[in-house]
Design an enzyme around this catalytic site. Sequence first.
Site, mmCIF file in Angstrom:
data_model
loop_
_atom_site.group_PDB
_atom_site.id
_atom_site.type_symbol
_atom_site.label_atom_id
_atom_site.label_comp_id
_atom_site.label_asym_id
_atom_site.label_seq_id
_atom_site.Cartn_x
_atom_site.Cartn_y
_atom_site.Cartn_z
ATOM 1 N N SER A 30 73.204 55.305 -68.544
ATOM 2 C CA SER A 30 72.883 56.123 -69.720
ATOM 3 C C SER A 30 74.122 56.858 -70.225
ATOM 4 C CB SER A 30 71.792 57.132 -69.377
ATOM 5 O OG SER A 30 70.600 56.490 -68.996
ATOM 6 N N HIS A 47 70.357 49.863 -67.853
ATOM 7 C CA HIS A 47 70.582 50.115 -66.431
ATOM 8 C C HIS A 47 71.836 49.408 -65.919
ATOM 9 C CE1 HIS A 47 66.350 51.683 -65.264
ATOM 10 N NE2 HIS A 47 66.721 52.097 -66.464
ATOM 11 N N LYS A 100 61.004 66.009 -66.637
ATOM 12 C CA LYS A 100 61.473 66.348 -67.983
ATOM 13 C C LYS A 100 60.795 65.462 -69.030
ATOM 14 C CE LYS A 100 65.843 68.002 -69.810
ATOM 15 N NZ LYS A 100 67.280 68.123 -69.550
ATOM 16 N N ASP A 101 60.743 64.163 -68.777
ATOM 17 C CA ASP A 101 60.067 63.234 -69.695
ATOM 18 C C ASP A 101 58.569 63.488 -69.731
ATOM 19 O OD1 ASP A 101 62.421 62.059 -70.402
ATOM 20 O OD2 ASP A 101 62.203 60.300 -69.122
ATOM 21 N N GLU A 127 54.525 52.303 -96.797
ATOM 22 C CA GLU A 127 54.332 53.440 -95.907
ATOM 23 C C GLU A 127 55.588 54.304 -95.883
ATOM 24 O OE1 GLU A 127 51.352 54.194 -95.233
ATOM 25 O OE2 GLU A 127 50.918 53.579 -93.177
#
Length: 419
Positions: free
Chosen positions: A243, A239, A265-266, A309
């Site tokens: 972005s 922030h 959107k998220d 894994e």
Amino acid sequence: MKSLIIKFNSILFKTLLIFNTFFLNFFVSFKRLLPMNWKRLNKNYLLALISNHIIYYPTPITLTYAWSFGALAGICLIIQMLSGIFLAMHYTPHIDLAFSSVEYIMRDVPNGWFLRYVHANGASMFFIVVYFHIFRGLYYGSYMTPRELLWCSGVVLFVLMMGTAFTGYVLPWGQMSFWGATVITSMVTVIPIVGQPIVEWLWGGYTVNNPTLHRFFSVHFCLPFIIAGLTLIHLALLHKVGSNNPIGSDTGVDDIPFYPYFFSKDLFAFFCFMFFFSIFVFYFPNVLNHPDNCIPADPYKTPAHVVPEWYFLPFYAILRSIPHKAGGISAMGGSILVLFFIPFIYSSEVRNTTYRPLFKIFYWILVSDFVFLIWLGQKPVEDTYTKAGQIATLYYFLFFAIGIPFIGKIESKLVTYKY
């Protein structure tokens, strides 16, 4: 009779007046809480923080769904922490009881099977999201100025994630848990002089035993809270500089508020992710886990093929591709540490790989190389796979050592070249 009617009408009128006043005040108060009126609440520090960093956070209008992986990573962290806390209420970190306690959670604890499958598959989902997040950052140049610290903080989070995942993999105390812990911790012995004492300190003795399990459980429980704290720092750095975006512009002229545009959107990305996640939890809960880990740990019987894994397989393949022990461990560690240097060695003036035709070829070869290393990591140690691993490892390091610093310079020369 007439007086009763008048009295009743009077009481009814007063009641309606009270309700009308109540609902009027309620809707006025509710209206004040609407996002368009939240600026009035900025005098409150907490509400001002939410308003500035979530509601009105300036977000480039060109962001695609590729930027939703950051939010999904945060959701994965919350899911893992909550499911892990509930699992810890029933788990017993003791070599004689750990495997049985996991079976107890699966069979006797109400909805325990759901908690365990969410936590086990949640780790895989977490790494899938983070790998997409990293490769998206590489593609769109999110490591370039002024986001060097933001990128490095993300790499630190990735390393802590790997530590959390490794310690968690030991806790079920199956065959792969025990032998995985034995193999990985034994790597520390390559450090001259102090290597063996450090291993014995990690083990709490001369072999992987009860103190080892206790320590791994403690570390596994604490690390997610450290990750959560560093995530806040990661967000603060994000922030501060803003972005990145597909066109690579930091002018801010096309920024819009995060809410409601990118929130919705998220939210859509979240529901898509949960649908994908739930398929594994409810229909294929063990497909990403090794079957040997359903066998209780036996220090006297080594599995035919010890593998970690799936999300560790690329780095495990790099480790195995170099026959020298110290060299292999150094290469494995270097394959992660090299990510720290990307912001300081790049040479391109263009962020988005879409506009870099030469770099784009090498980028997609890297993605294919990474997937190929995942496939190689699960294969037995044979000459064919070892040679293939060496080639894949060589390209991995050449991409970061030569591709990142020099391809940008070549592209700049080609752009300014005059016939």
